[in-house]
Design an enzyme around this catalytic site. Structure first.
Site, PDB file in Angstrom:
ATOM      1  N   LEU A 133       0.823  -1.208   0.000  1.00  0.00           N
ATOM      2  CA  LEU A 133       0.000   0.000   0.000  1.00  0.00           C
ATOM      3  C   LEU A 133       0.855   1.255   0.000  1.00  0.00           C
ATOM      4  CD1 LEU A 133      -2.925   1.094   0.197  1.00  0.00           C
ATOM      5  CD2 LEU A 133      -2.669   1.044   2.691  1.00  0.00           C
TER       6      LEU A 133
ATOM      7  N   LYS B 241       1.905  -3.283   8.977  1.00  0.00           N
ATOM      8  CA  LYS B 241       2.997  -2.323   8.902  1.00  0.00           C
ATOM      9  C   LYS B 241       4.255  -2.966   9.464  1.00  0.00           C
ATOM     10  CE  LYS B 241      -0.369   1.329   9.592  1.00  0.00           C
ATOM     11  NZ  LYS B 241      -0.719   2.590  10.267  1.00  0.00           N
TER      12      LYS B 241
ATOM     13  N   VAL C 107       3.861  -0.554   4.388  1.00  0.00           N
ATOM     14  CA  VAL C 107       2.486  -0.888   4.740  1.00  0.00           C
ATOM     15  C   VAL C 107       1.922  -1.779   3.640  1.00  0.00           C
ATOM     16  CG1 VAL C 107       0.213  -0.006   5.380  1.00  0.00           C
ATOM     17  CG2 VAL C 107       2.253   1.369   5.844  1.00  0.00           C
TER      18      VAL C 107
ATOM     19  N   ASP D  36       2.358  12.265  16.368  1.00  0.00           N
ATOM     20  CA  ASP D  36       2.386  12.549  14.935  1.00  0.00           C
ATOM     21  C   ASP D  36       0.977  12.786  14.405  1.00  0.00           C
ATOM     22  OD1 ASP D  36       3.745  13.067  12.610  1.00  0.00           O
ATOM     23  OD2 ASP D  36       3.909  10.974  11.990  1.00  0.00           O
TER      24      ASP D  36
ATOM     25  N   GLY E 113       7.853   4.157   3.093  1.00  0.00           N
ATOM     26  CA  GLY E 113       8.458   5.430   3.421  1.00  0.00           C
ATOM     27  C   GLY E 113       9.547   5.292   4.451  1.00  0.00           C
ATOM     28  N   GLY E 114       9.854   6.423   5.118  1.00  0.00           N
ATOM     29  CA  GLY E 114      10.964   6.451   6.045  1.00  0.00           C
ATOM     30  C   GLY E 114      10.769   5.560   7.253  1.00  0.00           C
ATOM     31  N   MET E 115       9.530   5.380   7.718  1.00  0.00           N
ATOM     32  CA  MET E 115       9.283   4.563   8.900  1.00  0.00           C
ATOM     33  C   MET E 115       9.244   3.080   8.582  1.00  0.00           C
ATOM     34  SD  MET E 115       9.004   5.761  11.952  1.00  0.00           S
ATOM     35  CE  MET E 115       7.926   4.558  12.732  1.00  0.00           C
ATOM     36  N   GLY E 116       8.670   2.706   7.446  1.00  0.00           N
ATOM     37  CA  GLY E 116       8.533   1.297   7.139  1.00  0.00           C
ATOM     38  C   GLY E 116       7.660   1.097   5.919  1.00  0.00           C
TER      39      GLY E 116
END
Length: 506
Positions: free
Chosen positions: A24, A46, A32, A142, A27-30
């Site tokens: 889906l 995630k 999905v 966030d 990005g920088g965090m992980g």
């Protein structure tokens, strides 16, 4: 999954008990994924990216386990519920309810600011969500328009399950969060529930004005913008009078002066009680917002159904996913500050460099990219719901996703053609966008074009981005954008963003 796995999966792979259907977002965090549970439920899974060959420090893993356990205690109609989590997996993961709905950010960008009369409905749901999150012992950290989805039955606050586990991959304030971060958060100080309230107020401000409450967000370097947030340099001009009583207290500089989420809920409850028969988006939102929500739901549901058919319930799910190829993170170029930053400069710089922002290069920065000769930007003159007809004189372009026809200006001062780009890259902040960097002359022309757009009334404050005979996006412009970068957004999935990057020369 095996040791050394980095969190990248393909359709048919298994993450815990869930079979991956499609990616889906990334990005920088992980990453999905849309996935299928053994019982047939569609979920969002995630995975958190690792930074050391797939290894995660024991302290980080313990922190993740604690926050995931707390998140599973959050229940309520206005959050994306945590279905399951595994802190002991090679790459920790969280499975949440899958919500096929656009974010508040997407709706404002595509539809313009929200009428003040509709704000209490969204405010009630999001405030109630924060009540539940804080009661479980979590601070979201966030809260922003892209982390609030809006299905037809009310808003959903997402990503609270990994909000405090963010130290796994980043510290400080992420670049995409600066316009909505509380001043103490931008300074790198401890965040509290009051920090979430500020971010919620900043989100409400964005909903009704189309911009951040901080002065000059989108102008200057990212470091300068971070300093403005750290110094609480607010600019609340344009805040509608009908929304001031709700929003202004949330944006108090001192955390102790901000209302609690419960107090916000009490403030808007009488408005909802006065309309006992008003239920859902159709009763509260403008028609174009409601239509966009329903179209998004249908599209995402159809995509998930098609992925189910492709993967199949009996597809092999035991493969070990291949690690994603390495990517190069781009750090912002140093630039002299335009205003005195004082002792906050060092704090802001440290937070800026620590926050990843999810921006990656797709090409070498020293290799200019030659793009097609027919990339054009032009001010919008008129727009009309539905496909283009004879009602609007040419040149017209149809936005299929939003179901809007745009007529663009033919005046030379209202348009520009782009022959060459320095860089093309993807950016991810809940959803994909494509970032382009202009050459110096085109960057100046782009800034001038945004300045013209910002002085006009909707829909004439939109800039149509046209590639050949196709409308890519028509973003709203509320203030001049200085610099040489432009973001192209349009609720892209990964395949669409990759395709556009290639068309632009990436």
């Amino acid at each position: 999954m095996q040791a050394g796995w980095t969190g990248s999966a393909r359709p048919g792979d298994r993450i815990g008990p869930y079979t991956v259907l499609s990616e889906l977002a990334s990005g920088g965090m992980g990453r999905v994924y849309v996935a299928r549970s053994p019982g047939g439920r569609t979920v969002a899974v995630k995975t958190l990216l690792t930074s050391d060959g797939g290894n995660i420090a024991p302290d980080d893993r313990r922190r993740f386990a604690r926050e995931a356990a707390l998140a599973q205690r959050v229940h309520g109609p206005f959050t994306a519920g945590i279905v399951a989590a595994d802190a002991e997996a090679p790459v920790p993961w969280i499975a949440t309810e899958y919500i096929p709905a656009p974010s508040l950010r997407d709706l404002v960008v595509s539809r313009g600011p929200l009428p003040v009369e509709a704000l209490p409905w969204i405010a009630a749901g999001t405030a109630e969500a924060l009540v539940g999150i804080h009661a479980a012992g979590l601070v979201h950290r966030d809260v922003k328009p892209s982390n609030i989805l809006l299905p037809g039955d009310g808003p959903r606050v997402i990503d609270f399950g990994i909000s405090q586990a963010a130290d796994l991959t980043r510290t400080g304030t992420a670049l995409g969060t600066i316009p909505f971060a509380a001043p103490e958060q931008a300074r790198g100080e401890p965040t509290t529930p009051a920090s979430d309230v500020f971010s919620l107020g900043a989100t409400f401000f964005f909903l009704v004005t189309g911009r951040s409450p901080y002065r000059g967000m989108g102008e200057g370097t990212a470091m300068e913008q971070l300093v403005r947030a750290a110094e609480a340099d607010l600019d609340l001009t344009g805040l509608p009078a009908g929304a001031a009583a709700l929003i202004r207290p949330c944006l108090a500089v001192e955390p102790a002066a901000r209302p609690t989420p419960g107090a916000l809920l009490a403030l808007v409850e009488p408005v909802l009680a006065a309309r006992p028969r008003a239920h859902g988006a159709a009763a509260w939102l403008p028609d174009d917002w409601s239509d966009a929500i329903e179209r998004h739901r249908r599209q995402r549901t159809e995509e998930a159904d098609e992925a189910r058919r492709t993967v199949g319930p009996d597809a092999a799910t035991a493969r070990t996913p291949r690690p994603a190829p390495p990517r190069t993170r781009r750090l912002p170029r140093p630039a002299p500050a335009r205003r005195r930053t004082g002792p906050l400069l060092g704090v802001a710089l440290a937070a800026l460099l620590a926050g990843g922002g999810g921006v990656y290069l797709l090409s070498r920065p020293d290799e200019p990219l030659v793009v097609r000769q027919d990339l054009r930007l032009a001010l919008v003159e008129q727009s009309e719901q539905g496909e283009c007809t004879d009602k609007l004189a040419p040149p017209t372009f149809y936005d299929k996703k939003q179901n809007i026809c745009y007529r663009i200006s033919t005046r030379d001062a209202d348009r520009m053609s782009v022959r060459r780009l320095k860089q093309v890259r993807t950016q991810f902040d809940t959803q994909f966008a494509v970032m382009v960097t202009f050459e110096e002359g085109d960057g100046q022309r782009f800034s001038a074009l945004t300045a013209r757009a910002a002085t006009r009334q909707p829909p004439q404050n939109q800039i149509a981005i046209v590639l050949g005979d196709r409308l890519i996006s028509a973003p709203l412009v509320n203030s001049r954008i200085d610099g040489d970068e432009m973001q192209i957004s349009g609720a892209f999935n990964r395949t669409e963003a990759d395709s556009l990057v290639k068309e632009l020369g990436g």
